[in-house]
Design a protein around this motif. Structure first.
Motif, mmCIF file in Angstrom:
data_model
loop_
_atom_site.group_PDB
_atom_site.id
_atom_site.type_symbol
_atom_site.label_atom_id
_atom_site.label_comp_id
_atom_site.label_asym_id
_atom_site.label_seq_id
_atom_site.Cartn_x
_atom_site.Cartn_y
_atom_site.Cartn_z
ATOM 1 N N LEU A 110 -13.551 48.603 -64.685
ATOM 2 C CA LEU A 110 -12.702 49.929 -64.264
ATOM 3 C C LEU A 110 -12.184 49.839 -62.831
ATOM 4 O O LEU A 110 -12.779 49.461 -62.085
ATOM 5 C CB LEU A 110 -13.738 51.173 -64.289
ATOM 6 C CG LEU A 110 -12.878 52.510 -63.847
ATOM 7 C CD1 LEU A 110 -12.011 52.686 -64.954
ATOM 8 C CD2 LEU A 110 -14.193 53.501 -63.994
ATOM 9 N N LEU A 111 -10.744 50.050 -62.671
ATOM 10 C CA LEU A 111 -10.372 49.873 -61.526
ATOM 11 C C LEU A 111 -10.419 51.215 -60.525
ATOM 12 O O LEU A 111 -10.413 52.346 -61.212
ATOM 13 C CB LEU A 111 -8.861 49.268 -61.550
ATOM 14 C CG LEU A 111 -8.662 48.011 -62.375
ATOM 15 C CD1 LEU A 111 -7.227 47.628 -62.417
ATOM 16 C CD2 LEU A 111 -9.531 46.992 -61.506
ATOM 17 N N GLU A 112 -10.355 51.159 -59.475
ATOM 18 C CA GLU A 112 -10.419 52.132 -58.685
ATOM 19 C C GLU A 112 -9.030 53.052 -58.638
ATOM 20 O O GLU A 112 -8.230 52.561 -58.551
ATOM 21 C CB GLU A 112 -10.414 51.689 -57.107
ATOM 22 C CG GLU A 112 -10.734 53.249 -56.167
ATOM 23 C CD GLU A 112 -10.853 52.751 -54.776
ATOM 24 O OE1 GLU A 112 -10.971 53.809 -53.744
ATOM 25 O OE2 GLU A 112 -11.028 51.295 -54.336
ATOM 26 N N GLN A 113 -9.156 54.427 -58.885
ATOM 27 C CA GLN A 113 -8.241 55.327 -59.116
ATOM 28 C C GLN A 113 -7.365 55.375 -60.414
ATOM 29 O O GLN A 113 -6.426 55.865 -60.673
ATOM 30 C CB GLN A 113 -7.076 55.349 -57.995
ATOM 31 C CG GLN A 113 -7.629 55.365 -56.652
ATOM 32 C CD GLN A 113 -8.194 56.952 -56.208
ATOM 33 O OE1 GLN A 113 -7.695 57.888 -56.748
ATOM 34 N NE2 GLN A 113 -9.225 56.872 -55.595
ATOM 35 N N GLU A 114 -7.864 54.608 -61.173
ATOM 36 C CA GLU A 114 -7.241 54.296 -62.626
ATOM 37 C C GLU A 114 -7.481 55.215 -63.559
ATOM 38 O O GLU A 114 -8.992 55.431 -63.833
ATOM 39 C CB GLU A 114 -7.481 52.750 -63.051
ATOM 40 C CG GLU A 114 -6.781 52.610 -64.320
ATOM 41 C CD GLU A 114 -6.974 50.734 -64.644
ATOM 42 O OE1 GLU A 114 -5.840 50.529 -65.096
ATOM 43 O OE2 GLU A 114 -7.929 50.758 -65.108
ATOM 44 N N ASP A 115 -6.842 56.027 -63.978
ATOM 45 C CA ASP A 115 -7.037 56.940 -65.155
ATOM 46 C C ASP A 115 -6.578 56.398 -66.435
ATOM 47 O O ASP A 115 -6.373 55.332 -66.570
ATOM 48 C CB ASP A 115 -6.082 58.241 -64.960
ATOM 49 C CG ASP A 115 -4.707 58.191 -64.771
ATOM 50 O OD1 ASP A 115 -4.241 57.053 -65.340
ATOM 51 O OD2 ASP A 115 -4.023 59.016 -64.447
ATOM 52 N N GLY A 116 -6.867 57.360 -67.631
ATOM 53 C CA GLY A 116 -6.715 56.903 -68.949
ATOM 54 C C GLY A 116 -5.353 56.289 -69.406
ATOM 55 O O GLY A 116 -5.191 55.367 -69.726
ATOM 56 N N GLU A 117 -4.359 57.135 -68.557
ATOM 57 C CA GLU A 117 -2.837 56.812 -68.892
ATOM 58 C C GLU A 117 -2.380 55.333 -68.277
ATOM 59 O O GLU A 117 -1.793 54.438 -68.968
ATOM 60 C CB GLU A 117 -2.028 57.856 -68.371
ATOM 61 C CG GLU A 117 -0.568 57.488 -68.918
ATOM 62 C CD GLU A 117 0.279 58.903 -68.741
ATOM 63 O OE1 GLU A 117 1.555 58.974 -68.829
ATOM 64 O OE2 GLU A 117 -0.042 59.909 -68.093
ATOM 65 N N LEU A 118 -2.987 55.285 -66.886
ATOM 66 C CA LEU A 118 -2.588 53.897 -66.499
ATOM 67 C C LEU A 118 -3.654 52.793 -67.010
ATOM 68 O O LEU A 118 -2.846 51.664 -67.292
ATOM 69 C CB LEU A 118 -3.143 54.136 -64.777
ATOM 70 C CG LEU A 118 -2.229 54.989 -64.181
ATOM 71 C CD1 LEU A 118 -2.692 55.102 -62.653
ATOM 72 C CD2 LEU A 118 -0.914 54.307 -63.745
ATOM 73 N N LEU A 119 -4.607 53.132 -67.477
ATOM 74 C CA LEU A 119 -5.605 52.093 -68.116
ATOM 75 C C LEU A 119 -4.557 51.446 -69.516
ATOM 76 O O LEU A 119 -4.582 50.371 -69.521
ATOM 77 C CB LEU A 119 -6.860 52.453 -68.504
ATOM 78 C CG LEU A 119 -7.502 51.541 -69.370
ATOM 79 C CD1 LEU A 119 -7.719 50.351 -68.758
ATOM 80 C CD2 LEU A 119 -9.118 52.288 -69.639
ATOM 81 N N LEU A 120 -4.347 52.537 -70.398
ATOM 82 C CA LEU A 120 -3.448 51.975 -71.457
ATOM 83 C C LEU A 120 -2.087 51.434 -71.032
ATOM 84 O O LEU A 120 -1.897 50.415 -72.014
ATOM 85 C CB LEU A 120 -3.050 53.526 -72.436
ATOM 86 C CG LEU A 120 -4.340 54.275 -72.842
ATOM 87 C CD1 LEU A 120 -3.824 55.270 -73.532
ATOM 88 C CD2 LEU A 120 -4.939 53.222 -74.151
ATOM 89 N N ALA A 121 -1.457 51.901 -69.954
ATOM 90 C CA ALA A 121 -0.243 50.972 -69.918
ATOM 91 C C ALA A 121 -0.689 49.673 -69.237
ATOM 92 O O ALA A 121 0.074 48.864 -69.627
ATOM 93 C CB ALA A 121 0.394 51.575 -68.601
ATOM 94 N N ARG A 122 -1.632 49.458 -68.495
ATOM 95 C CA ARG A 122 -2.223 48.041 -68.127
ATOM 96 C C ARG A 122 -2.542 47.205 -69.349
ATOM 97 O O ARG A 122 -2.027 46.145 -69.571
ATOM 98 C CB ARG A 122 -3.212 48.353 -67.134
ATOM 99 C CG ARG A 122 -3.929 46.806 -66.658
ATOM 100 C CD ARG A 122 -4.724 47.048 -65.418
ATOM 101 N NE ARG A 122 -6.035 47.761 -65.775
ATOM 102 C CZ ARG A 122 -6.985 47.172 -66.203
ATOM 103 N NH1 ARG A 122 -7.353 46.025 -66.214
ATOM 104 N NH2 ARG A 122 -8.261 47.932 -66.220
ATOM 105 N N LEU A 123 -3.299 47.717 -70.143
ATOM 106 C CA LEU A 123 -3.773 47.005 -71.238
ATOM 107 C C LEU A 123 -2.404 46.450 -72.409
ATOM 108 O O LEU A 123 -2.379 45.403 -72.971
ATOM 109 C CB LEU A 123 -4.723 47.637 -71.951
ATOM 110 C CG LEU A 123 -5.971 47.889 -71.292
ATOM 111 C CD1 LEU A 123 -7.206 48.355 -72.237
ATOM 112 C CD2 LEU A 123 -6.576 46.249 -70.791
ATOM 113 N N ALA A 124 -1.651 47.859 -72.372
ATOM 114 C CA ALA A 124 -0.279 47.199 -73.197
ATOM 115 C C ALA A 124 0.523 46.276 -72.803
ATOM 116 O O ALA A 124 1.110 45.461 -73.481
ATOM 117 C CB ALA A 124 0.426 48.855 -73.311
#
Length: 464
Positions: free
Chosen positions: A446-460
């Protein structure tokens, strides 16, 4: 043989400024509706008149989904029901119309949009940036209306706000720009509310701002006029003469007086009174509703391409998994992140799957073989996952799997089980499909300040 160029007509008044002699021109809407339907319309009318014409045209079956451009100033109705301003070079209308025709042929596997839901999704599908616009209208109880939904409802009775909420929950639509936030009556749902100041003690409406004085000698507080006698300030209670403010008297904070119960108070209470049903409510207990524009979500595009008949829809076949709407999935993922960030447990994992070339392969295989392949994929996925795991589908190729109470080891084990799915894709029929996977485990990844939407975008991005 069908024409490769659109039939274009202009609807304009006698004062029309648009001079395009090769195009058919109509000065009256009834004349236009009586003529054979045109492919593209140009409205050369002032904004308010163009908006009224658009409402009538969208109610007509001939022009319900057609490309209609407003050539002059546009009012809110033009924005909600039209296609914007026409291109400077009217020759550019031809490729726009051809694209419109292609998309209409693809919609719902060629089936006509008959139900209200399919009519709305078809209208949005035919426009790459189509929105359902909210329009402010003081004549309606809730201050806003959705002209597109009203036009496409035809004779159906539709509660626009409820329907939009339902479509958003199903993932077919997604929220756009926030336009306003309303307070609504708890009883009738009206937004016509009057906020009034009332007595903090007896809630009487008959209150007045009234200066008062406070005698330091006896502590008496009364309206200022009670202290005035023969041009002097005298306390009506102890008859002390008040000469100096701050030492003999002061002005208390109580600025309001109730003419009913005679109470003094600093701030009046506030009541919200509904002008439609007459009920009285405390402002903090009113219903709050956000008014937004809406647009077609990725799941909605999938449905438009793949069809709305559940028995034959690939999207519905994937629905046999524990499939959630994209918004619900993001909220659940965000909730898991918040718990782990605060308590460091329980761990959870997220797995992204991308079936590269899935859509093109299904189209190539045809209806029967395509459904057989999707059935096989779903069965293998069901064997590999648990009942408590949750899926969402962000596009035709992307599938996301949320694994509660699963750490990095459990994620690695699942990836091994999913190797069976990859083996299925190596068959001759599906050899063009490639399965890509990307994993994430919290809290360690888990990265600091990362929420669900940002996490999905990063993995996509890693699956691209």
């Amino acid at each position: 043989m069908p024409s490769s160029s659109p039939r274009v007509a202009i609807l304009g008044t006698a004062e029309s400024s648009l001079s395009l002699s090769p195009l058919d021109r109509f000065g009256d809407l009834s004349e236009l509706l009586a003529a054979p339907a045109y492919d593209v319309l140009l409205l050369d009318l002032p904004g308010p008149l163009a908006g009224q014409a658009l409402r009538s045209l969208r109610l007509s079956e001939s022009y319900r989904f057609s490309l209609i451009y407003c050539c002059r100033d546009q009012d809110a109705w033009c924005t909600a029901l039209g296609d914007g301003t026409p291109p400077v070079d009217l020759g550019a209308l031809t490729p726009l119309w051809r694209l419109w025709k292609e998309r209409f042929a693809l919609f719902n596997r060629g089936a006509a949009p008959e139900r209200f839901e399919t009519r709305v999704l078809a209208w949005l599908w035919l426009r790459s940036r189509g929105d359902i616009h909210a329009l402010r209208d003081p004549q309606v109880p809730q201050h806003y209306r959705y002209p597109l939904l009203e036009a496409l409802a035809i004779d159906e009775s539709v509660n626009a706000f409820v329907w939009l909420q339902l479509m958003t929950q199903q993932g077919l639509l997604e929220e756009g720009e926030l336009v306003d936030r309303l307070r609504l009556c708890i009883d009738c749902g009206s937004g016509r509310l009057n906020y009034v100041d009332v007595c903090a003690e007896c809630h009487s409406l008959d209150i007045a701002r009234q200066p008062s004085l406070h005698c330091f000698t006896c502590g008496h507080v009364a309206p200022q006029e009670h202290f005035l006698k023969d041009g002097l300030l005298l306390c009506p209670n102890c008859l002390s003469r008040l000469r100096h403010i701050g030492s003999d008297y002061d002005r208390p904070l109580e600025n309001y007086r109730c003419r009913g119960c005679q109470a003094f108070f600093v701030d009046a209470a506030v009541e919200a009174r509904c002008l439609d049903c007459g009920q009285v409510h405390e402002p903090e207990k009113l219903r709050v509703r956000e008014v937004r524009h809406f647009r077609l979500a990725e799941a909605g595009r999938l449905r438009c391409r793949q069809g709305f008949v559940s028995e034959t829809s690939h999207s519905e076949q994937f629905g046999r998994l524990n499939l959630l709407g994209a918004r619900t999935f993001r909220e659940m993922l965000g909730w898991q992140i918040q718990i782990v960030r605060r308590y460091r447990e329980p761990a959870f994992s997220l797995l992204g799957l991308r079936f590269v070339n899935l859509a093109s392969t299904l189209a190539k295989l045809g209806e029967l073989s395509g459904h057989a392949l999707v059935d096989s994929l779903v069965e293998r996925l069901q064997e590999a996952v648990r009942e408590t795991d949750r899926f969402t589908r962000s596009s035709e190729e992307h599938l996301w799997l949320l694994l509660p109470n699963t750490g990095a080891e459990g994620l690695a084990s699942l990836r091994q089980r999913l190797a069976r799915v990859a083996e299925l894709l190596k068959t001759s029929e599906a050899r063009d499909i490639e399965l890509r996977m990307v994993g994430f485990s919290a809290p360690q990844d888990l990265l600091e300040q990362e929420d669900g939407e940002l996490l999905l975008a990063r993995l996509a991005g890693e699956l691209a």
